[in-house]
Scaffold this motif. Structure first.
Motif, PDB file in Angstrom:
ATOM      1  N   ALA A  26      10.416   5.977 -33.476  1.00 37.73           N
ATOM      2  CA  ALA A  26      10.592   4.852 -32.548  1.00 37.73           C
ATOM      3  C   ALA A  26      11.695   3.895 -33.020  1.00 37.73           C
ATOM      4  N   GLY A  27      12.057   3.983 -34.288  1.00 38.51           N
ATOM      5  CA  GLY A  27      13.074   3.088 -34.841  1.00 38.51           C
ATOM      6  C   GLY A  27      14.498   3.517 -34.507  1.00 38.51           C
ATOM      7  N   PHE A  28      14.683   4.711 -33.942  1.00 41.06           N
ATOM      8  CA  PHE A  28      16.035   5.159 -33.575  1.00 41.06           C
ATOM      9  C   PHE A  28      16.395   4.635 -32.188  1.00 41.06           C
ATOM     10  N   ALA A  29      17.641   4.229 -32.045  1.00 43.37           N
ATOM     11  CA  ALA A  29      18.069   3.651 -30.762  1.00 43.37           C
ATOM     12  C   ALA A  29      17.980   4.686 -29.648  1.00 43.37           C
ATOM     13  N   ASP A  30      18.408   5.916 -29.946  1.00 43.98           N
ATOM     14  CA  ASP A  30      18.334   6.990 -28.950  1.00 43.98           C
ATOM     15  C   ASP A  30      18.312   8.342 -29.649  1.00 43.98           C
ATOM     16  N   GLU A  31      18.237   9.419 -28.830  1.00 46.19           N
ATOM     17  CA  GLU A  31      18.095  10.755 -29.403  1.00 46.19           C
ATOM     18  C   GLU A  31      19.321  11.142 -30.237  1.00 46.19           C
ATOM     19  N   ASP A  32      20.487  10.648 -29.823  1.00 45.95           N
ATOM     20  CA  ASP A  32      21.720  10.960 -30.569  1.00 45.95           C
ATOM     21  C   ASP A  32      21.658  10.410 -31.991  1.00 45.95           C
ATOM     22  N   ALA A  89      20.813  11.326 -37.837  1.00 40.35           N
ATOM     23  CA  ALA A  89      20.054  11.064 -39.067  1.00 40.35           C
ATOM     24  C   ALA A  89      19.391  12.350 -39.564  1.00 40.35           C
ATOM     25  N   ALA A  90      18.900  13.155 -38.591  1.00 41.81           N
ATOM     26  CA  ALA A  90      18.152  14.360 -38.958  1.00 41.81           C
ATOM     27  C   ALA A  90      19.052  15.406 -39.611  1.00 41.81           C
ATOM     28  N   LEU A 123      15.199  19.872 -33.045  1.00 39.99           N
ATOM     29  CA  LEU A 123      15.217  18.405 -33.041  1.00 39.99           C
ATOM     30  C   LEU A 123      14.664  17.837 -31.735  1.00 39.99           C
ATOM     31  N   GLY A 124      14.827  18.592 -30.636  1.00 41.30           N
ATOM     32  CA  GLY A 124      14.284  18.148 -29.350  1.00 41.30           C
ATOM     33  C   GLY A 124      12.759  18.084 -29.415  1.00 41.30           C
ATOM     34  N   TYR A 125      12.148  19.110 -30.006  1.00 44.98           N
ATOM     35  CA  TYR A 125      10.692  19.126 -30.198  1.00 44.98           C
ATOM     36  C   TYR A 125      10.283  17.910 -31.024  1.00 44.98           C
ATOM     37  N   CYS A 126      11.028  17.719 -32.110  1.00 44.44           N
ATOM     38  CA  CYS A 126      10.693  16.653 -33.050  1.00 44.44           C
ATOM     39  C   CYS A 126      10.779  15.289 -32.366  1.00 44.44           C
TER      40      CYS A 126
END
Ligand SMILES: Nc1ncnc2c1ncn2[C@@H]1O[C@H](COP(=O)(O)OP(=O)(O)OP(=O)(O)O)[C@@H](O)[C@H]1O
Length: 426
Positions: free
Chosen positions: A399-405, A410-411, A374-377
């Motif tokens: 870009a629509g996600f507020a942050d990586e968390d 979602a992923a 997921l970090g790569y993604c």
């Protein structure tokens, strides 16, 4: 076709077991013919023995064709051939010629030379019996070839019309891109077993220049989707097509398969030479500089200079993955399909891959990555789709996600499991 001959010869040269079998075959057949010529056998004994010498040639050489088909299917060589845009019929034709030449030449030699030296062999070598004996090796090898073609025909011939002109629909709702479509998947359903679809009614538009991450649990059908897009599998219903107005030939498309698309018994240098032969065109006869491979930036970036003369099967899993990606990207693909590129590579190489993909993305390449990383993604993808239960269940712009968390939640479809009982003794 000469690329396949080159590959087959190199593979044979690197395989002492096969060379030993060929040697024993020749020695065995020659010994039997010498026995028939040198001893005063009755015709009833001499004739079947003479026939046997020729049958041995066929039986000794037939396994070569079995190995060639099986290895090429397993090692992604057929996928590479398809990606090079070579006509599908060339591969089986090249295999047939490679398979039939040695038994034909050997049996002719064994029929003519001894008979010209030893008069007692002439009755056996001439007439219908002689012709039957001489043809036996060719027939045995031809029958084996036919069987292999049927067994592996799926891998060789199973194609959709992957490159399609006139894909003009606008991009899907999940993107605001106005770029032409690179890939269009419409109402696609596919399964390996009858009545058990792996993917069902998939719709997916990928605009040119987009970096798409394809996520999903093990067995969700991600790799299957790639193979449908590149034409290695044929859908039951619907279509998966690459826009031929954007990517003019399959040479523009690189699909990294699990094996890295490398012939395992060949060195990395030989694999690159084989690929260069496949990708050569009249306008561009030397797609890469084979004389100075060690100096190529892509080879140096992946630090593979010292690995070039090692066979693919001798490399560690991670090195093989690096070599597979390097070998594909050297040929400057415009559409890049990567199946778990960061799987099994060390953290430095992972970061290198992320940097490389970001540069390729900035350069306008279209990149599709199947990944569990997921970090790569998060760093490489513009958009993610999540496959689950045969469908695309999420399709979002990163870009629509507020942050990586939020992106990670979602992923993973919010299915993280905090307290799992493994039944371990306390
Ligand atoms: N050649 C095959 N023959 C039969 N079934 C297959 C074949 N290849 C894949 N499958 C099945 O199809 C389903 C989807 O497999 P696929 O490899 O596409 O999943 P994936 O999402 O890429 O999984 P992973 O994350 O583990 O790589 C799985 O249930 C798998 O067992």
């Amino acid at each position: 076709m000469h690329a396949v001959f080159y590959k087959n010869l190199i593979q044979l040269r690197h395989d002492p077991t096969k060379l030993l079998v060929i040697g024993l075959t020749i020695i065995g057949s020659a010994a039997i013919i010498a026995l028939v010529a040198g001893t005063d056998l009755t015709a009833r004994l001499a004739s079947p023995l003479y026939q046997c010498a020729f049958a041995i040639i066929g039986v000794g050489l037939a396994p070569l064709i079995v190995d060639a088909f099986r290895d090429d299917a397993a090692e992604g060589v057929i996928a590479t051939l398809r990606a090079s845009g070579q006509a599908t019929w060339r591969y089986p034709v090249a295999q047939l010629v490679t398979a039939l030449l040695p038994p034909a030449v050997l049996s002719l030699l064994f029929a003519t030379v001894p008979a010209s030296l030893v008069p007692s062999l002439r009755p056996l070598a001439g007439g219908g019996q002689g012709v039957a004996a001489t043809l036996t090796p060719v027939l045995i090898v031809a029958a084996t070839y036919l069987y292999q073609l049927i067994a592996h025909g799926k891998a060789i011939f199973m194609t959709t019309d992957t490159l399609d002109h006139g894909i003009t629909d606008g991009a899907s709702d999940a993107t605001t891109s106005t770029a032409p479509l690179a890939i269009r998947v419409r109402n696609l359903t596919f399964g390996y077993k009858r009545d058990r679809p792996v993917l069902e009614r998939i719709d997916l538009d990928v605009p040119e220049g987009q970096s798409l991450g394809i996520l999903g649990y093990n067995g969700a059908g991600k790799t299957t989707l790639f193979s449908l897009i590149t034409g290695l599998l044929r859908p039951w219903h619907g279509s998966a097509a690459i826009n031929a107005d954007v990517f003019h030939s399959m040479r523009d498309v690189f699909q990294l398969t699990e094996s890295g698309n490398l012939a395992m018994t060949m060195t990395i240098r030989e694999n690159l030479r084989f690929r260069a032969m496949l990708y050569a065109t009249r306008e561009n006869p030397h797609p890469i500089d084979l004389e100075h491979l060690d100096a190529l930036p892509m080879v140096r970036a992946f630090e593979l200079q010292d690995q070039l003369d090692k066979k693919a099967k001798e490399l560690s899993t991670g090195l093989r993955k690096r070599a597979g990606i390097m070998a594909g990207l050297l040929f400057d693909p415009k559409l890049i399909l990567l199946d778990e590129p960061t799987n099994a590579v060390d953290p430095i190489t992972r970061q290198l891959l992320i940097d490389l993909m970001r540069q390729l993305k900035a350069d306008g390449r279209t990149i599709l990555t199947i990944t569990h990383d997921l970090g790569y993604c998060w760093q490489v993808a513009d958009r993610v789709v999540v496959l689950d239960d045969r469908r695309i269940v999420r399709d979002r712009m990163v870009a629509g996600f507020a942050d990586e968390d939020a992106f990670r939640k979602a992923a993973t479809l919010g299915r993280e499991r905090d307290h799992v009982d493994f039944g371990l003794r306390k």
